[in-house]
Enzyme design. Structure first.
Site, PDB file in Angstrom:
ATOM      1  CG  HIS A   1      -0.642   0.681  -4.173  1.00 48.34           C
ATOM      2  ND1 HIS A   1       0.059   0.051  -5.171  1.00 48.34           N
ATOM      3  CD2 HIS A   1      -1.459  -0.280  -3.639  1.00 48.34           C
ATOM      4  CE1 HIS A   1      -0.300  -1.215  -5.242  1.00 48.34           C
ATOM      5  NE2 HIS A   1      -1.210  -1.442  -4.319  1.00 48.34           N
TER       6      HIS A   1
ATOM      7  CB  THR B   1      -0.901   0.010   1.247  1.00 49.93           C
ATOM      8  OG1 THR B   1      -1.598  -1.224   1.313  1.00 49.93           O
ATOM      9  CG2 THR B   1      -1.897   1.141   1.198  1.00 49.93           C
TER      10      THR B   1
END
Lengths: 357, 357, 357, 357
Positions: C46, C43
């Site tokens: 990202h 994450t």
């Protein structure tokens, strides 16, 4: 008693024929059953219409059609131990091999080598049929024949209802055909608090209301997700059961399902479904189960007890009881969406089509 | 509003007094609730009669008695976030510490350091009470106050019914007091097929029939085990719930339970039970669970949904609604076995005993 | 102690900056934690790369990045009750609201209004962080800081392993990144008999072997389904855990899964999956669950006990321990597939990039 | 091959005789097995000593003793379908009727009309035995014969371990005989974090340590409850498995069990147990299950997979491998507490007692 009437699939094309064929003889471990009621299922429609699925599934013709039935045991094959002549039985259509991993581990209803009654063997749209002893489920005296003939599909509904943890829950059922309606009455019996049913037919929705639905939604007329969220105070449903096979409706179900909710998939889509696993499954921690049949025989036990207690509403699901001879009318009614569960009676004579020898 | 009427245990002996005491003030994380209905439980009778259990459990006096209630939130203590004034609430009486193993692992209802409302803190046989925010469960608008006051014990019944896997089952309930009757109506709501209730009082059995029992057995008049085996075709029951605390009846339950059956123990025996683990538990593979309360708050959610769906029969369980002033009559009725669930109303004046300041 | 080093996302474009920012102050119910180890998750990549998901999820900048950490409690906000200064803690990153349906029903880890630590609040790629008391999980003394920083993702793996019923089973794990590898070691600890791991990187497969995999499959080199069927004697796997997010690999998993098998979906696909529900789910009666986090805190308890018992192999999963200053190297290593779990240490100085005020 | 050696109970008194008897002939659905290893169980000791239980259970004499075995299929009775000559098998000793409620509902291992191999039919302390096909479990090639002979009791242990939810848990095992030791190794395989074993024999405790126990307690020397509370940081154990049949020890288990814990009862007490249901079961919400055998055949599948994966430590549990002729020595060793699992080999000649014709 050497000949009987039977609806036989003879050609690799649309339709079937009422024929006079020999009464079958039970082999070792099998019983001969006098059919008292038999019911038409969606699978039978596929075979009748000879769609793509049927072309792949039915390996040889001719084949006596039909798999949902109740009847009386007439003769016992060699080695039959658990039944006697005169027993009232309903048919379990999953014939297990008894040897595979699944059969050895409490999962015989999804046997790896499963023989499907009426697909891989002759079926029950006839006056008599032969079935392995293990698949002739003895049923209580007070179950009428037409209810007996509905037990096979109803068991799928009962099992789906059990799997979604119905107690005190807000559940949705997609599709109000016989399986979906069975799920509705089962959910009601098992304590679901709100039962939201969606279907594109208002006629079917009105049957759903008769068997226990608390909220009816027609996706042609209203925004199902918006309504569901309103009914559930913005939480979403605790579960949904799909009995439609509509990929669009299933996908929508994964949107109105609450986080942590449960899903039972019963209806068979004719096309692949496209799912966004993140928002539709993973962030929700959805628990999904595919349902292919009845546990043998825990589901039957539960279903029979519910029926004995008068806890299932079945009569509204039966739309027609026709003589076997009227099978073409039965298939037409289903095709036109005018029928729900259609029972065929092999002993009541109807508008006789000419019998083929 | 600085003084209120309350039933107070003041002496280490039989009885209690209606007194005028200060309205309590909510501390941080607590709320002040205006009591709209409160109900008498067996535990209250123990405290009232000051039996051996009460002598050990109640650590200090005076103590405002009573723990089952519904009411309206009047004032919020500092830091209260999840309730607002005017919220309708029912009381969850297990006050968790939030720190122990159980509280950290989804079991706060059996907190290792549990504070029991009305035993370890002042209770609700009064016009007002104070309770931690977490234990004031907001309830739906359409639940009447007297039903709200019954939710605490009813939740125990609902949970017991859930734990024995009621769907399509043949269940027995031992003891037709408020907990047992709650279990009967919950079992019925959740799809039990046959519900066999045993009690030594025919009056209570007749209430059981009103709330869903299908078979009534009075052990003073008949051989319970023999009857159960007859009703279950020789199989035995799928489960039993004990709400009697009678060691003799529980022991008998372990005899008529079928192999593989389930047991929920709720009633508190006043003496040790003697069990032959081989035949009564091990050869049977009995699955037994003790039930001490409601899951916080999964059980409440299920119960509220069932109530919202009209699936629970509660009115027959309420035998009396009395003014708070008539508490002595309430305790007498229970003692004489003439009452079932007795509701006290702190705002309806009755045959007033003299108020003690 | 008023300033600290932190990796901050400042621009709506690729990258992040090491900056000097004020040490945050704990509000009511929050604690200030001195970060001892923090780890990079997919994450974070990202957010760093500012992909489409990040653009939608991160509502405001600047934002201190990072969510996996362990550290020491330094200061208590008002009203904190369950922690004291000096407690060693790891971060649970799902911050529940405490009010929603899920929070009230034992599902706070999938709170409907969940605040995500580091997405909706500042994170832990820094020397200090602030987190609500409920999300600072006290951890045992003997857990090293770098293992502590891995507990958040590891908990997801442990939970996935638990959900697929590992005892004595033949399980598959798709994807040998940190989550998949955690699932492998958890499956091994919980008694999985055969653990088949597939990944396109032989390097990662070799780590899988170190942490418990019994069979390694590289889909670039071999036919995974054929191999799985061979390993399982034609039965298929009892379960699979997806930690890859590859829709192709998940779809293949539904083919080699045995009838009646279980699936845990953890990896987040970046595109919709296409499934044939009939053969892949329904006829199989697959049981599927989406996993979005750790049960709070049952999963933590199990994980800590497993770690205390030395039952999890974690060291092979850690590929690098870098100073916070080397974060760009960390992201590069992940991007190039050369890193596995990368730990950042905010107190060890590395090749210092210029600090921005 | 018409005669064989067998240990036969002939008299209604202490002892048994090594005799030469006819090799039995398999009836329909039965197989003849050449015994390769057979093991002595506590039940055999009861029959040998002809205690009160044996006097009630064994209905007719003479009877070939023994029920734990592995061997090779030599001949097939009529209608046998799932085995062939040469198959390596272990014996499942619960012979189900196939007709009762339990057999029809997934519980054949606790069949209501169960025939117990060696109690209701001739057993396996012999060179050959006959057993129904369904109870001859085909076992993998790589399981040695002596391990095969232990699978029946081991399956009980594995099942008990599964039922108490071992993953990451702190479990206690009472009694370090073969069943308890099997539970220890199964708990370890399934991920129990701490495994506390209590027994009055230090010798047996030392075997427990070899197979996975992390803490050993001898109640003759220390306060078990105090130690357990210390080991579990005051919480109590997550579960206990009783394999002792000691009512005193079981009662103590219910004291050190944590609130919400699980109990599996396997050992058969020779006297009634006295329990205070309130503090020992209800306030704790203990979940108790009686274990009478192996699920047919889910437990076998799990056990075989665990064995195939090398996850069970069995060799330390085998204390002796004796020739069949030395059976009296075997019984003496058990009586004196000097033996653990004793294997008899019917093909290795020992100190021959005189054979009786």
């Amino acid at each position: 008693m050497t000949q009987m009437k039977a609806i036989v699939k003879t050609e690799t094309s649309f339709g079937a024929s009422l024929k006079r064929v020999p009464v079958p003889t039970p082999g070792p471990g099998e019983v001969l059953v006098k059919i008292m009621a038999t019911a038409i299922c969606g699978t039978d429609v596929h075979v009748y219409e000879w769609n793509k699925w049927a072309q792949g599934a039915v390996k040889s013709l001719p084949r006596v059609m039909g798999h949902e039935f109740s009847g009386e045991v007439l003769e016992l094959g060699e080695g039959v131990k658990n039944l006697i002549k005169g027993d009232r039985v309903a048919g379990e259509t999953h014939i297990p091999c008894g040897k595979c991993y699944q059969c050895k581990n409490g999962l015989q209803h999804i046997c790896a080598n499963m023989v499907l009654f009426s697909i891989d063997s002759d079926g029950c749209f006839a006056q008599y049929t032969v079935i392995p002893e293990i698949c002739a489920r003895k049923i209580p005296e007070d179950i009428p024949w037409e209810h007996g003939a509905m037990m096979e599909p109803l068991g799928t509904s009962v099992r789906a209802a059990q799997e979604v943890v119905p107690a005190g829950a807000n559940a949705a059922v997609i599709g109000a055909g016989p399986i979906g309606l069975g799920a509705v009455t089962a959910l009601k019996a098992l304590g679901a608090a709100r039962i939201i049913v969606s279907d594109i037919s208002d006629d079917r929705l009105s049957i759903a209301a008769e068997v226990g639905a608390t909220h009816l939604l027609n996706p042609l007329k209203e925004d199902v997700t918006a309504k569901v969220m309103e009914i559930t105070s913005g939480v979403g449903t605790d579960s949904f059961i799909d009995a439609s096979g509509s990929v669009r409706a299933i996908s929508e179900g994964f949107r109105y399902l609450r986080k942590g909710g449960r899903v039972a998939l019963v209806g068979l889509p004719s096309e692949p479904i496209s799912l966004e696993l993140g928002p539709q499954v993973i962030f929700k921690e959805a628990k999904i189960i595919g349902i292919h049949g009845r546990k043998m025989f825990e589901t039957w036990t539960v279903m029979e007890n519910l029926m004995a207690g008068g806890l299932l509403e079945l009569d509204p699901i039966v739309s027609h009881i026709l003589p076997l001879e009227d099978f073409e009318k039965g298939f037409s009614l289903l095709k036109e969406g005018k029928g729900c569960k259609i029972i065929l009676d092999p002993w009541q004579e109807g508008q006789l089509p000419t019998l083929q020898e």
